[in-house]
Design an enzyme around this catalytic site. Structure first.
Site, PDB file in Angstrom:
ATOM      1  N   ASP A   5     -17.293  10.049  16.290  1.00 23.34           N
ATOM      2  CA  ASP A   5     -17.957   9.991  17.594  1.00 23.34           C
ATOM      3  C   ASP A   5     -19.463   9.958  17.347  1.00 23.34           C
ATOM      4  OD1 ASP A   5     -17.877  10.230  20.567  1.00 23.34           O
ATOM      5  OD2 ASP A   5     -18.962  12.092  20.173  1.00 23.34           O
ATOM      6  N   GLU A  46     -15.850   4.118  18.395  1.00 21.24           N
ATOM      7  CA  GLU A  46     -15.818   3.669  19.784  1.00 21.24           C
ATOM      8  C   GLU A  46     -16.511   2.323  19.891  1.00 21.24           C
ATOM      9  OE1 GLU A  46     -16.238   6.148  23.974  1.00 21.24           O
ATOM     10  OE2 GLU A  46     -17.155   6.880  22.138  1.00 21.24           O
ATOM     11  N   ASP A  97     -17.933  16.998  21.348  1.00 18.16           N
ATOM     12  CA  ASP A  97     -17.974  15.862  20.414  1.00 18.16           C
ATOM     13  C   ASP A  97     -16.802  15.882  19.434  1.00 18.16           C
ATOM     14  OD1 ASP A  97     -20.289  15.072  21.677  1.00 18.16           O
ATOM     15  OD2 ASP A  97     -21.604  16.140  20.289  1.00 18.16           O
TER      16      ASP A  97
END
Length: 397
Positions: free
Chosen positions: A189, A273, A354
């Site tokens: 992340d 992502e 996170d």
């Protein structure tokens, strides 16, 4: 499966003699001139509904060289000039394939100064590189060794805004081979407080290279703004500001290289992502911090290294609610404002925002791998519901 050799660019600094610097500057100018003229000719033909290809621009170049006002094009090596027409053809191919915008004209002050030589435009013998139209080899600082028996297929010479000269040699590198397979997988992340948070719980600090040098950069830019436009003093001040920028970019790149190499060596599958950084930097209050974090650069380094070493990178749909989803029970929270860094789910689990997001990315990445869905859902087919979305809907209570 036979592994084909990876083509790899080895970039070095070099220090040209005055004659070499003058020759290369002339070459850069001619490359820019021809590129712009060919682009103008193709654009004009485009308005007349005609298609002009590389061969047509190559024929134009031959005609231009015969005219009096463009006779100077004959003074420099023809190889980089020919290459710039190929680059223009590539730019149009990307444009027609909807992978890039319409090609833009090269600017004398802003565009990258570079010239690409193919094998007929240079001689590489016993570790000495001599370019066409030059008597002496380049004074290169060999900061790392080339692969054994390497013979470059192309050589690109460039000068950056800070006035530094670089030469990049493209060679086959037989030492790059797939790493032994491992069953390790990691969710990654990206963020601003921490550059990366891994699904293992590890957090990697954001070095904020630009913030560290912000005062120095501001001073250099103020000094540049006070100089008379177009003067030599302004050019000197611009170079000083560019040196500060170059220092920031070099340190950032070095840090990202170390990070990505480590992650690729340790893990077989890396789940990230699929962010649109382009759109995110439109947020004025965060643009500077996002640019300094260099998420796009991190992703591109990760992807090409994974391809080299036989690892998988899975990009999860950007609409996947990685922060709102409980990685323990799969409950989806209604809201999760950015200022909430830790939260407790109804099932009693307390999450670090996170780390939880990274764990969710990893879970979805594994699901994608298992059902063999598209790796880049958002880029390839924006309209279709991706496997990640289907997976979420299955997990929601």
């Amino acid at each position: 499966m036979a592994h084909s050799h990876v083509k790899r660019a080895f970039k070095y600094r070099f220090y040209p003699s005055d004659a070499q610097a003058a020759e290369l500057s002339r070459t850069f100018g001619c490359v820019r001139k021809v590129y712009n003229m060919a682009l103008a000719a193709r654009t004009e033909a485009w308005t007349r509904q005609e298609r002009v290809n590389y061969n047509a621009t190559s024929a134009m170049l031959t005609a231009w060289k015969k005219t009096e006002e463009l006779a100077f094009l004959n003074e420099v090596s023809s190889v980089p000039i020919q290459q710039c027409l190929r680059h223009l053809q590539t730019a149009f191919t990307h444009f027609f394939g909807k992978r890039a915008k319409y090609p833009r004209f090269k600017s004398r002050k802003k565009s990258r100064k570079s010239a690409e030589y193919t094998t007929s435009g240079f001689r590489f013998l016993d570790g000495r590189l001599t370019l066409a139209k030059m008597r002496e080899p380049l004074d290169i600082r060999w900061s790392r060794t080339l692969p054994k028996g390497a013979s470059p297929s192309t050589v690109t010479v460039s000068q950056d805004a800070a006035g530094r000269w670089f030469v990049s040699l493209l060679c086959d590198d037989p030492s790059v081979e797939p790493l032994p397979a491992t069953d390790k997988a990691v969710g990654i992340d990206v963020g601003l407080d921490h550059l990366l948070t891994l699904s293992t719980g590890e957090k990697i600090a954001n070095p904020r290279h630009e913030r560290k040098d912000r005062a120095r950069l501001a001073l250099a830019q103020r000094r540049m703004a006070k100089k008379a436009k177009g003067s030599n003093n302004q050019a000197k001040a611009r170079r000083k500001a560019a040196k500060v920028y170059a220092r920031i970019a070099d340190r950032r790149r070095d840090h990202l290289h170390q990070l990505t190499t480590r992650l690729v060596r340790e893990n077989q599958t890396l789940v990230i992502e699929d962010l649109t950084v382009r759109n995110m930097v439109k947020n004025r209050s965060l643009a500077r911090a996002i640019s300094d974090a260099a998420w796009s650069q991190f992703r591109s380094l990760l992807e090409y290294k994974a391809a080299w070493y036989g690892r998988n990178v899975i990009a999860v749909d950007r609409w996947f609610p990685s922060s709102k989803l409980c990685s323990t029970c799969g409950t989806l929270q209604e809201k999760m404002p950015l200022n909430v860094r830790t939260w407790t789910c109804d099932c009693g689990t307390t999450h670090d925002r996170d780390v939880n997001a990274a764990k969710n990315l990893l879970a979805v990445g594994r699901a994608v791998e298992a059902c063999g869905a598209g790796v880049r859902p958002q880029r390839s087919s924006p309209g279709r519901q991706s496997a990640m979305k289907q997976e979420v809907s299955r997990r929601e209570p």
